[in-house]
Design a protein around this motif. Structure first.
Motif, short mmCIF file in Angstrom:
data_model
loop_
_atom_site.label_atom_id
_atom_site.label_comp_id
_atom_site.label_asym_id
_atom_site.label_seq_id
_atom_site.Cartn_x
_atom_site.Cartn_y
_atom_site.Cartn_z
N UNK A 14 0.79 -1.21 0.00
CA UNK A 14 0.00 0.00 0.00
C UNK A 14 0.83 1.26 0.00
N UNK A 15 2.11 1.12 0.21
CA UNK A 15 3.00 2.27 0.27
C UNK A 15 3.48 2.71 -1.10
N UNK A 16 4.37 3.69 -1.08
CA UNK A 16 4.89 4.27 -2.32
C UNK A 16 6.41 4.31 -2.31
N UNK A 17 6.96 4.36 -3.50
CA UNK A 17 8.41 4.43 -3.68
C UNK A 17 8.67 5.06 -5.03
N UNK A 18 9.74 5.84 -5.13
CA UNK A 18 10.13 6.40 -6.41
C UNK A 18 11.53 5.95 -6.77
N UNK A 19 11.65 5.36 -7.93
CA UNK A 19 12.95 4.95 -8.45
C UNK A 19 13.48 6.02 -9.40
N UNK A 20 14.80 6.15 -9.43
CA UNK A 20 15.46 7.08 -10.35
C UNK A 20 16.52 6.32 -11.11
N UNK A 21 16.78 6.76 -12.30
CA UNK A 21 17.84 6.18 -13.12
C UNK A 21 18.50 7.31 -13.90
N UNK A 22 19.78 7.53 -13.64
CA UNK A 22 20.50 8.63 -14.26
C UNK A 22 21.51 8.09 -15.26
N UNK A 23 21.52 8.71 -16.43
CA UNK A 23 22.43 8.30 -17.50
C UNK A 23 23.71 9.11 -17.45
N UNK A 24 24.76 8.54 -18.02
CA UNK A 24 26.08 9.18 -17.99
C UNK A 24 26.27 10.18 -19.11
N UNK A 25 25.26 10.38 -19.96
CA UNK A 25 25.39 11.29 -21.09
C UNK A 25 24.34 12.38 -21.01
N UNK A 26 24.62 13.51 -21.69
CA UNK A 26 23.66 14.61 -21.69
C UNK A 26 22.60 14.46 -22.77
N UNK A 27 22.90 13.61 -23.78
CA UNK A 27 21.99 13.49 -24.93
C UNK A 27 20.99 12.37 -24.73
N UNK A 28 20.57 12.15 -23.50
CA UNK A 28 19.61 11.08 -23.22
C UNK A 28 18.27 11.35 -23.86
N UNK A 29 18.06 12.62 -24.28
CA UNK A 29 16.80 12.97 -24.91
C UNK A 29 16.57 12.22 -26.21
N UNK A 30 17.63 11.66 -26.79
CA UNK A 30 17.49 10.89 -28.03
C UNK A 30 17.10 9.44 -27.77
N UNK A 31 17.04 9.05 -26.51
CA UNK A 31 16.81 7.66 -26.15
C UNK A 31 15.40 7.44 -25.59
N UNK A 32 14.79 6.33 -26.01
CA UNK A 32 13.63 5.85 -25.29
C UNK A 32 14.11 5.23 -23.99
N UNK A 33 13.35 5.38 -22.94
CA UNK A 33 13.75 4.88 -21.63
C UNK A 33 12.68 3.98 -21.05
N UNK A 34 13.10 2.98 -20.32
CA UNK A 34 12.12 2.01 -19.81
C UNK A 34 12.56 1.44 -18.47
N UNK A 35 11.58 0.85 -17.80
CA UNK A 35 11.81 0.09 -16.58
C UNK A 35 11.33 -1.34 -16.80
N UNK A 36 12.15 -2.28 -16.40
CA UNK A 36 11.80 -3.69 -16.37
C UNK A 36 12.00 -4.17 -14.94
N UNK A 37 11.49 -5.34 -14.65
CA UNK A 37 11.72 -5.93 -13.33
C UNK A 37 11.86 -7.43 -13.45
#
Length: 125
Positions: A14-37
């Motif tokens: 019932x609780x909440x959590x926020x995950x973050x993922x930071x890329x090593x490049x500035x041009x991440x805007x050109x990439x699709x991004x996803x979460x898997x588990x």
């Protein structure tokens, strides 16, 4: 491209959590991004994704209405806001980046060129 995921931990159902993922490049805007588990003994499965240009989002049926994926290109970061967590959400969560060089569905692991190391989310019931 290196991806660094963080934000996992132990949370009650019932609780909440926020995950973050930071890329090593500035041009991440050109990439699709996803979460898997990946839960113990199970295959890695799609959770959510966000496209590079329009910011269109996609979700697995199991998380629709509970999880929200977003991105901040200025910070080279993708987020996964997880609400109303359930015990079945327990897994290692991985972020992934897609440069668009591989055709295929956003739901498939093969489409993604780069992967983070994973962050463990444990939901206690």
């Amino acid at each position: 491209v290196q991806l660094q995921a963080s934000g996992g931990g132990l949370v009650q159902a019932g609780g909440s959590l926020t995950l973050s993922c930071t890329a090593s490049i500035r041009t991440i805007n050109f990439y699709g991004l996803a979460w898997f588990r990946q839960a113990p003994g199970k295959e890695r499965e799609f959770v959510a994704s966000i496209t590079s240009r329009s910011g269109t989002t996609y979700y697995a049926d199991s998380v629709k209405g509970r999880f929200t994926v977003s991105r901040d290109n200025a910070k080279s970061t993708v987020y996964l806001q997880m609400n109303s967590l359930k015990s079945e959400d327990t897994a290692v969560y991985y972020c992934a980046a897609d440069r668009g060089s591989v055709s295929g569905s956003v739901y498939d692991t093969d489409k993604y060129d780069h992967w983070g190391q994973g962050t463990l989310v444990t939901v206690s019931s």
